[in-house]
Design a protein around this motif. Structure first.
Motif, short mmCIF file in Angstrom:
data_model
loop_
_atom_site.label_atom_id
_atom_site.label_comp_id
_atom_site.label_asym_id
_atom_site.label_seq_id
_atom_site.Cartn_x
_atom_site.Cartn_y
_atom_site.Cartn_z
N ALA A 199 60.75 -21.70 44.88
CA ALA A 199 60.91 -20.57 43.95
C ALA A 199 62.37 -20.29 43.66
O ALA A 199 62.76 -20.04 42.51
N ARG B 120 63.71 -22.76 41.28
CA ARG B 120 63.26 -22.52 39.91
C ARG B 120 63.96 -21.31 39.29
O ARG B 120 63.97 -21.17 38.07
N SER C 21 55.87 -20.36 40.23
CA SER C 21 56.20 -21.37 41.24
C SER C 21 55.08 -21.43 42.26
O SER C 21 54.85 -20.46 42.99
#
Length: 363
Positions: free
Chosen positions: A173, A176, A310
């Motif tokens: 996460a 991202r 995510s």
């Protein structure tokens, strides 16, 4: 007995969901499975307990393809040693006695477009441990040889277990989020995922962290590397937004990672971002569909905002998360319990009284 083979019992202890739809588990005796082609049998010693296990047991995720069945063995953060190799596992390089882990994604097909893109969590044909397959709330579990995660020698099994879901999930996460060292990231929810996210962001990636949760999580958040803590119970949505902007020089954060399933966190998250900011959705809200506050096209366009999801992470990200843990950069705050305590653990999880994670000792 063949050379190097380890004695394996015919029966084992496992915890099942005996009444899916409510919080209820039962310790039972079941058969020890036999590995098929491409599979290994792992003698599990530890497994983490995740909020996702609670959602599967309670049948509160509307996107699951079928109801959880009575007798399901849950769990997806298992660590143990290989005790038997099934046929056609020679190319895996694994051997009896190796310590490996089982993750949320139990297997992937490796042949779909998502797999080609390295997006294991959304493989078109993936199987979830503890839902599609018997999970890690048992003493012996099967795993595809090519998808078991090697556990570093310098990391204890209890420390490794939460990394197989929470660790890899927040690592993926934060990647991202596209936040760069020195930039601001809001971690919303300092629970099992969020406290590890605070550590990884601040100590592993050089990010400046603002954590948001109930005041009872303040000490955990600050100990985990958060530079600032915002108690949502003391401020309304506008005040939280204003406070975050004040902390970030009036601009807002470069990224926000929502680690909680709370609807309120998604309602306010976009307001915390500056121009070109990224919202990463991680926690899966339970029940009805949830709107992300402020996600009107005009606002998205005028600030160049990005919303992304995510879903856990891939094999490489799991290995990287374990490396961070072995180096001591991240460590789950957890307590160790026996499998007989699982119902009570889920009750505490539902009530929000857990601090960090729980790891089951399966001996």
């Amino acid at each position: 007995m063949a050379k190097n083979e380890i004695p394996i019992p015919q029966k084992q202890k496992a915890v099942i969901y005996d009444h899916p739809g409510r919080i209820s588990t039962k310790v039972v005796e079941i058969d020890v499975p036999e590995p098929g082609p491409g599979e290994i049998l792992i003698n599990l010693t530890h497994t983490g307990v995740c909020h996702s296990d609670l959602a599967i047991m309670m049948k509160t995720w509307k996107n699951l393809p079928y109801p959880t069945q009575p007798g399901q063995v849950g769990g997806h953060e298992g660590v143990g040693r290989i005790v038997r190799l099934g046929p056609s596992t020679e190319s895996s390089g694994l051997k009896i006695g190796d310590r490996v882990g089982i993750k949320w994604v139990w297997s992937v097909c490796s042949n779909c477009p998502a797999c080609f893109a390295g997006l294991d969590g959304i493989c078109f044909n993936h199987k979830v441990s503890g839902y599609y397959t018997p999970g890690t709330f048992q003493q012996y579990a099967l795993s595809p040889a090519n998808y078991a995660t090697p556990i570093p020698d310098g990391l204890s099994s209890a420390d490794a277990a939460p990394m197989l879901c929470a660790g890899v999930t927040v690592f993926a996460a934060l990647n991202r989020s596209k936040a760069l060292p020195g930039q601001w990231v809001v971690i919303s929810g300092v629970g099992g995922l969020g406290h590890i996210a605070c550590q990884l962001a601040s100590r592993g990636m050089g990010l400046r962290v603002i954590a948001i949760d109930h005041g009872s999580k303040e000490v955990l958040a600050l100990e985990s590397g958060a530079e600032h803590f915002v108690d949502f119970a003391k401020l309304d949505e506008d005040s939280i937004t204003g406070h975050v902007k004040a902390l970030t020089g009036g601009m807002g954060a470069h990224a926000a990672v929502v680690c909680t399933a709370a609807n309120a966190a998604y309602a306010q998250a976009l307001q915390l971002l500056r121009f070109n900011g990224t919202l990463v959705c991680v926690g899966i809200p339970e029940g009805d569909r949830v709107a992300i506050g402020g996600a009107a096209p005009g606002a998205m366009i005028s600030k160049h905002l990005t919303i992304t999801g995510s879903a856990v992470g891939n094999r490489f990200e799991a290995i990287r998360a374990l490396e961070f843990a072995e180096r001591g950069i991240i460590k789950a705050h957890y307590e160790v319990e026996k499998m007989e305590q699982l119902t009570d653990i889920f009750e505490r999880m539902k009530q929000g009284t857990l601090r960090g994670r729980v790891v089951l000792d399966l001996s």
